[in-house]
Scaffold this motif. Structure first.
Motif, PDB file in Angstrom:
ATOM      1  N   GLY A 173     -14.659  -6.446  -4.624  1.00  0.00           N
ATOM      2  CA  GLY A 173     -13.789  -6.881  -3.548  1.00  0.00           C
ATOM      3  C   GLY A 173     -13.170  -5.686  -2.855  1.00  0.00           C
ATOM      4  O   GLY A 173     -13.619  -4.542  -3.034  1.00  0.00           O
ATOM      5  N   GLU A 174     -12.137  -5.953  -2.065  1.00  0.00           N
ATOM      6  CA  GLU A 174     -11.390  -4.888  -1.411  1.00  0.00           C
ATOM      7  C   GLU A 174     -10.187  -4.535  -2.273  1.00  0.00           C
ATOM      8  O   GLU A 174      -9.386  -5.404  -2.626  1.00  0.00           O
ATOM      9  CB  GLU A 174     -10.912  -5.339  -0.029  1.00  0.00           C
ATOM     10  CG  GLU A 174     -10.132  -4.253   0.709  1.00  0.00           C
ATOM     11  CD  GLU A 174      -9.530  -4.727   2.011  1.00  0.00           C
ATOM     12  OE1 GLU A 174      -9.664  -4.014   3.024  1.00  0.00           O
ATOM     13  OE2 GLU A 174      -8.916  -5.823   2.026  1.00  0.00           O
ATOM     14  N   ALA A 175     -10.044  -3.264  -2.619  1.00  0.00           N
ATOM     15  CA  ALA A 175      -8.924  -2.818  -3.454  1.00  0.00           C
ATOM     16  C   ALA A 175      -7.670  -2.705  -2.597  1.00  0.00           C
ATOM     17  O   ALA A 175      -7.646  -1.972  -1.602  1.00  0.00           O
ATOM     18  CB  ALA A 175      -9.244  -1.478  -4.097  1.00  0.00           C
ATOM     19  N   VAL A 176      -6.620  -3.446  -2.975  1.00  0.00           N
ATOM     20  CA  VAL A 176      -5.334  -3.391  -2.285  1.00  0.00           C
ATOM     21  C   VAL A 176      -4.234  -3.346  -3.339  1.00  0.00           C
ATOM     22  O   VAL A 176      -4.420  -3.796  -4.467  1.00  0.00           O
ATOM     23  CB  VAL A 176      -5.125  -4.606  -1.363  1.00  0.00           C
ATOM     24  CG1 VAL A 176      -6.203  -4.666  -0.291  1.00  0.00           C
ATOM     25  CG2 VAL A 176      -5.099  -5.911  -2.158  1.00  0.00           C
ATOM     26  N   PHE A 177      -3.081  -2.795  -2.957  1.00  0.00           N
ATOM     27  CA  PHE A 177      -1.965  -2.771  -3.900  1.00  0.00           C
ATOM     28  C   PHE A 177      -0.812  -3.618  -3.372  1.00  0.00           C
ATOM     29  O   PHE A 177      -0.598  -3.720  -2.169  1.00  0.00           O
ATOM     30  CB  PHE A 177      -1.498  -1.342  -4.179  1.00  0.00           C
ATOM     31  CG  PHE A 177      -0.979  -0.588  -2.986  1.00  0.00           C
ATOM     32  CD1 PHE A 177       0.358  -0.683  -2.607  1.00  0.00           C
ATOM     33  CD2 PHE A 177      -1.817   0.232  -2.245  1.00  0.00           C
ATOM     34  CE1 PHE A 177       0.852   0.011  -1.513  1.00  0.00           C
ATOM     35  CE2 PHE A 177      -1.339   0.938  -1.145  1.00  0.00           C
ATOM     36  CZ  PHE A 177      -0.006   0.828  -0.778  1.00  0.00           C
ATOM     37  N   THR A 178      -0.082  -4.238  -4.292  1.00  0.00           N
ATOM     38  CA  THR A 178       1.091  -5.019  -3.931  1.00  0.00           C
ATOM     39  C   THR A 178       2.282  -4.513  -4.727  1.00  0.00           C
ATOM     40  O   THR A 178       2.168  -4.218  -5.919  1.00  0.00           O
ATOM     41  CB  THR A 178       0.875  -6.521  -4.172  1.00  0.00           C
ATOM     42  OG1 THR A 178       2.057  -7.243  -3.800  1.00  0.00           O
ATOM     43  CG2 THR A 178       0.518  -6.832  -5.605  1.00  0.00           C
ATOM     44  N   THR A 179       3.432  -4.407  -4.040  1.00  0.00           N
ATOM     45  CA  THR A 179       4.599  -3.743  -4.622  1.00  0.00           C
ATOM     46  C   THR A 179       5.600  -4.702  -5.242  1.00  0.00           C
ATOM     47  O   THR A 179       6.681  -4.290  -5.643  1.00  0.00           O
ATOM     48  CB  THR A 179       5.316  -2.903  -3.556  1.00  0.00           C
ATOM     49  OG1 THR A 179       5.694  -3.760  -2.466  1.00  0.00           O
ATOM     50  CG2 THR A 179       4.407  -1.804  -3.026  1.00  0.00           C
ATOM     51  N   VAL A 222      -4.763   1.000 -16.832  1.00  0.00           N
ATOM     52  CA  VAL A 222      -5.093   1.908 -15.735  1.00  0.00           C
ATOM     53  C   VAL A 222      -3.831   2.634 -15.268  1.00  0.00           C
ATOM     54  O   VAL A 222      -2.741   2.063 -15.267  1.00  0.00           O
ATOM     55  CB  VAL A 222      -5.715   1.118 -14.564  1.00  0.00           C
ATOM     56  CG1 VAL A 222      -5.861   1.985 -13.326  1.00  0.00           C
ATOM     57  CG2 VAL A 222      -7.055   0.536 -14.970  1.00  0.00           C
ATOM     58  N   ASP A 223      -3.977   3.883 -14.862  1.00  0.00           N
ATOM     59  CA  ASP A 223      -2.873   4.613 -14.248  1.00  0.00           C
ATOM     60  C   ASP A 223      -2.711   4.073 -12.823  1.00  0.00           C
ATOM     61  O   ASP A 223      -3.238   4.616 -11.861  1.00  0.00           O
ATOM     62  CB  ASP A 223      -3.170   6.120 -14.229  1.00  0.00           C
ATOM     63  CG  ASP A 223      -1.999   6.944 -13.706  1.00  0.00           C
ATOM     64  OD1 ASP A 223      -1.054   6.354 -13.150  1.00  0.00           O
ATOM     65  OD2 ASP A 223      -2.034   8.182 -13.853  1.00  0.00           O
ATOM     66  N   THR A 224      -1.985   2.963 -12.712  1.00  0.00           N
ATOM     67  CA  THR A 224      -1.869   2.288 -11.420  1.00  0.00           C
ATOM     68  C   THR A 224      -1.077   3.120 -10.412  1.00  0.00           C
ATOM     69  O   THR A 224      -1.238   2.954  -9.198  1.00  0.00           O
ATOM     70  CB  THR A 224      -1.225   0.905 -11.579  1.00  0.00           C
ATOM     71  OG1 THR A 224      -0.014   1.024 -12.338  1.00  0.00           O
ATOM     72  CG2 THR A 224      -2.178  -0.046 -12.301  1.00  0.00           C
ATOM     73  N   ARG A 225      -0.244   4.025 -10.897  1.00  0.00           N
ATOM     74  CA  ARG A 225       0.477   4.885  -9.961  1.00  0.00           C
ATOM     75  C   ARG A 225      -0.498   5.831  -9.259  1.00  0.00           C
ATOM     76  O   ARG A 225      -0.451   5.992  -8.036  1.00  0.00           O
ATOM     77  CB  ARG A 225       1.545   5.684 -10.705  1.00  0.00           C
ATOM     78  CG  ARG A 225       2.436   6.516  -9.789  1.00  0.00           C
ATOM     79  CD  ARG A 225       3.588   7.125 -10.560  1.00  0.00           C
ATOM     80  NE  ARG A 225       4.508   7.810  -9.663  1.00  0.00           N
ATOM     81  CZ  ARG A 225       5.635   8.394 -10.052  1.00  0.00           C
ATOM     82  NH1 ARG A 225       5.986   8.359 -11.330  1.00  0.00           N
ATOM     83  NH2 ARG A 225       6.429   8.988  -9.187  1.00  0.00           N
ATOM     84  N   ALA A 226      -1.399   6.422 -10.032  1.00  0.00           N
ATOM     85  CA  ALA A 226      -2.404   7.309  -9.432  1.00  0.00           C
ATOM     86  C   ALA A 226      -3.339   6.527  -8.510  1.00  0.00           C
ATOM     87  O   ALA A 226      -3.701   7.005  -7.427  1.00  0.00           O
ATOM     88  CB  ALA A 226      -3.198   8.012 -10.528  1.00  0.00           C
ATOM     89  N   ARG A 264      -1.457   5.681  -5.271  1.00  0.00           N
ATOM     90  CA  ARG A 264      -1.319   6.867  -4.416  1.00  0.00           C
ATOM     91  C   ARG A 264      -2.647   7.203  -3.733  1.00  0.00           C
ATOM     92  O   ARG A 264      -2.685   7.626  -2.577  1.00  0.00           O
ATOM     93  CB  ARG A 264      -0.820   8.059  -5.235  1.00  0.00           C
ATOM     94  CG  ARG A 264       0.649   7.948  -5.627  1.00  0.00           C
ATOM     95  CD  ARG A 264       1.043   9.053  -6.599  1.00  0.00           C
ATOM     96  NE  ARG A 264       0.972  10.353  -5.968  1.00  0.00           N
ATOM     97  CZ  ARG A 264       1.974  10.933  -5.314  1.00  0.00           C
ATOM     98  NH1 ARG A 264       3.133  10.307  -5.181  1.00  0.00           N
ATOM     99  NH2 ARG A 264       1.837  12.134  -4.781  1.00  0.00           N
ATOM    100  N   HIS A 265      -3.747   6.974  -4.439  1.00  0.00           N
ATOM    101  CA  HIS A 265      -5.068   7.231  -3.857  1.00  0.00           C
ATOM    102  C   HIS A 265      -5.334   6.266  -2.702  1.00  0.00           C
ATOM    103  O   HIS A 265      -5.760   6.678  -1.613  1.00  0.00           O
ATOM    104  CB  HIS A 265      -6.140   7.086  -4.941  1.00  0.00           C
ATOM    105  CG  HIS A 265      -7.506   7.489  -4.492  1.00  0.00           C
ATOM    106  ND1 HIS A 265      -7.913   8.804  -4.416  1.00  0.00           N
ATOM    107  CD2 HIS A 265      -8.582   6.747  -4.090  1.00  0.00           C
ATOM    108  CE1 HIS A 265      -9.161   8.862  -3.989  1.00  0.00           C
ATOM    109  NE2 HIS A 265      -9.591   7.625  -3.789  1.00  0.00           N
ATOM    110  N   LEU A 266      -5.058   4.969  -2.915  1.00  0.00           N
ATOM    111  CA  LEU A 266      -5.259   3.987  -1.863  1.00  0.00           C
ATOM    112  C   LEU A 266      -4.286   4.209  -0.712  1.00  0.00           C
ATOM    113  O   LEU A 266      -4.625   3.990   0.453  1.00  0.00           O
ATOM    114  CB  LEU A 266      -5.088   2.567  -2.424  1.00  0.00           C
ATOM    115  CG  LEU A 266      -6.127   2.114  -3.452  1.00  0.00           C
ATOM    116  CD1 LEU A 266      -5.750   0.757  -4.024  1.00  0.00           C
ATOM    117  CD2 LEU A 266      -7.520   2.059  -2.836  1.00  0.00           C
ATOM    118  N   ARG A 267      -3.090   4.671  -1.050  1.00  0.00           N
ATOM    119  CA  ARG A 267      -2.071   4.913  -0.013  1.00  0.00           C
ATOM    120  C   ARG A 267      -2.475   6.075   0.902  1.00  0.00           C
ATOM    121  O   ARG A 267      -2.093   6.109   2.072  1.00  0.00           O
ATOM    122  CB  ARG A 267      -0.726   5.219  -0.684  1.00  0.00           C
ATOM    123  CG  ARG A 267       0.441   5.427   0.264  1.00  0.00           C
ATOM    124  CD  ARG A 267       0.741   4.172   1.053  1.00  0.00           C
ATOM    125  NE  ARG A 267       1.938   4.323   1.867  1.00  0.00           N
ATOM    126  CZ  ARG A 267       2.006   4.990   3.011  1.00  0.00           C
ATOM    127  NH1 ARG A 267       0.932   5.585   3.480  1.00  0.00           N
ATOM    128  NH2 ARG A 267       3.132   5.053   3.700  1.00  0.00           N
TER     129      ARG A 267
END
Length: 368
Positions: free
Chosen positions: A27-33, A112-116, A119-122
């Motif tokens: 899918g498409e990788a997205v992050f939610t805060t 997973v290091d979700t912070r890293a 930041r990569h996706l950001r």
């Protein structure tokens, strides 16, 4: 524990353990805060075909229950967390989150290091991704990732809409009737309207204007949903038809983008989108700043500080995101129509923008 692998289309890889179902997904990788509301996120149809990365490190602490779903199933394509709860701790819980994911066949990855990753996706933008707990070879998984369709150009409303019309009755005294076009509607929309005495008839995305008007609606609503608004020609034409008949019209998120196109504006894909429940938005009508719930990867392109002349009269930008000046709402001055790009129905919150449903009802009252 079963090993799992996450690979982005640019080759960045993360290793962890399987969470939920064992298997493979794309899918498409997205992050939610959002720090709360993961069950509402998972069951939001707007996340269809997206792999959601939770930036909050601890997920699953309150398990899942039978009351907080925003639809009848989990819609995310995959799920990425850092530190899943070992066991739920809530009197409302009926199961653990990983049990629910496994039951519905949702492939996830934990540890997973979700912070890293965030930041990569950001910095690089939302992109295609694969999660696998059946292969450990990043190159092999990346090949399959690169063969997947992109979100740009994706027409997804037909995949999430209701198969047939249904009705949510008003609470207490019935005041008004709304015809809602289901492009990926969340349950809390009808609940917020019902609390104001509104009976809502929810229609499939393929419905015609005659279908909507058959219930003699006092107003029409266009719902949130997934995909690229540039593909949604039928809803755009439908919105134009509704406005020509001067029926009050309100659109949220994807519905806002549809109305934007109907008014003559373009849409575009954001680099990484707005997702979470802490986004600051300025309501230009009142000058107030709201903390709001967002889930959108596309936006309307319109001038921020002028009234724009359209085929339906003057239109102005009513709401603006204070993080990046993205258009977050439109207001038509000569026809009874307005939109917001974010989610006033916000479940699990915040509720700063709940007043917009009052504004919708006021639009109906003025029309009457």
């Amino acid at each position: 524990m079963t090993e799992a692998l996450l690979v982005l289309e640019d080759g960045r890889a993360f290793r962890g353990t399987a969470y939920g179902a064992v298997g493979e997904t794309f899918g498409e990788a997205v992050f939610t805060t959002g720090m709360t509301g993961y069950q509402e996120t998972l069951t939001d149809p707007s996340f269809h075909r997206q792999v959601v990365v939770q930036t909050a490190p601890q997920i699953g602490n309150t398990g899942v229950n039978g009351e907080d779903d925003e639809s009848d199933r989990i819609w995310v394509a995959g799920y990425v967390v850092r530190d899943p709860a070992r066991r739920p701790s809530s009197w409302r819980a009926t199961a653990s989150l990983d049990e629910r994911l496994a039951t519905e066949g949702v492939v996830g990855i934990a540890g997973v290091d979700t912070r890293a990753l965030t930041r990569h996706l950001r910095s690089r933008g939302a992109m295609r991704v694969g999660i696998s707990s059946v292969t450990t070879d990043p190159a092999e998984l990346r090949e399959r990732v690169l063969s997947q369709p992109e979100m740009l150009g994706a027409d997804l409303s037909a995949e999430v809409t209701t198969g047939s019309r249904y009705t949510v009755a008003a609470e207490g005294e019935h005041r008004y009737t709304v015809a809602a076009l289901d492009l990926g509607i969340k349950r809390n929309v009808a609940r917020r309207l019902a609390a104001r005495g509104v009976t809502t008839h929810i229609f499939p995305a393929t419905s015609t204007v005659d279908d909507l008007l058959a219930v003699s609606p006092d107003a029409v609503f266009f719902s949130p949903g997934p995909g690229d608004p540039a593909t949604a020609d039928h809803p755009v034409a439908l919105a134009q038809d509704v406005m020509r008949r001067r029926v009050p019209l309100f659109g949220i998120c994807f519905g806002s983008q549809i109305l934007g196109r109907a008014l003559g504006f373009g849409t575009y894909k954001l680099a990484y989108g707005h997702r979470g429940i802490n986004q600051p938005v300025l309501d230009k009508t009142t000058g107030k700043v709201e903390v709001t719930s967002h889930n959108h990867g596309f936006a309307v392109e319109a001038p921020l500080n002028q009234v724009i002349d359209t085929d339906f009269g003057g239109v102005e930008v009513s709401h603006v995101c204070l993080n990046d000046n993205v258009v977050e709402g439109l207001r038509a001055k000569d026809v009874p129509a307005f939109t917001v790009q974010y989610h006033p129905e916000a479940a699990a919150g915040p509720h700063d923008a709940d007043y917009l449903f009052d504004r919708f009802v006021e639009l109906v009252e003025k029309k009457g």
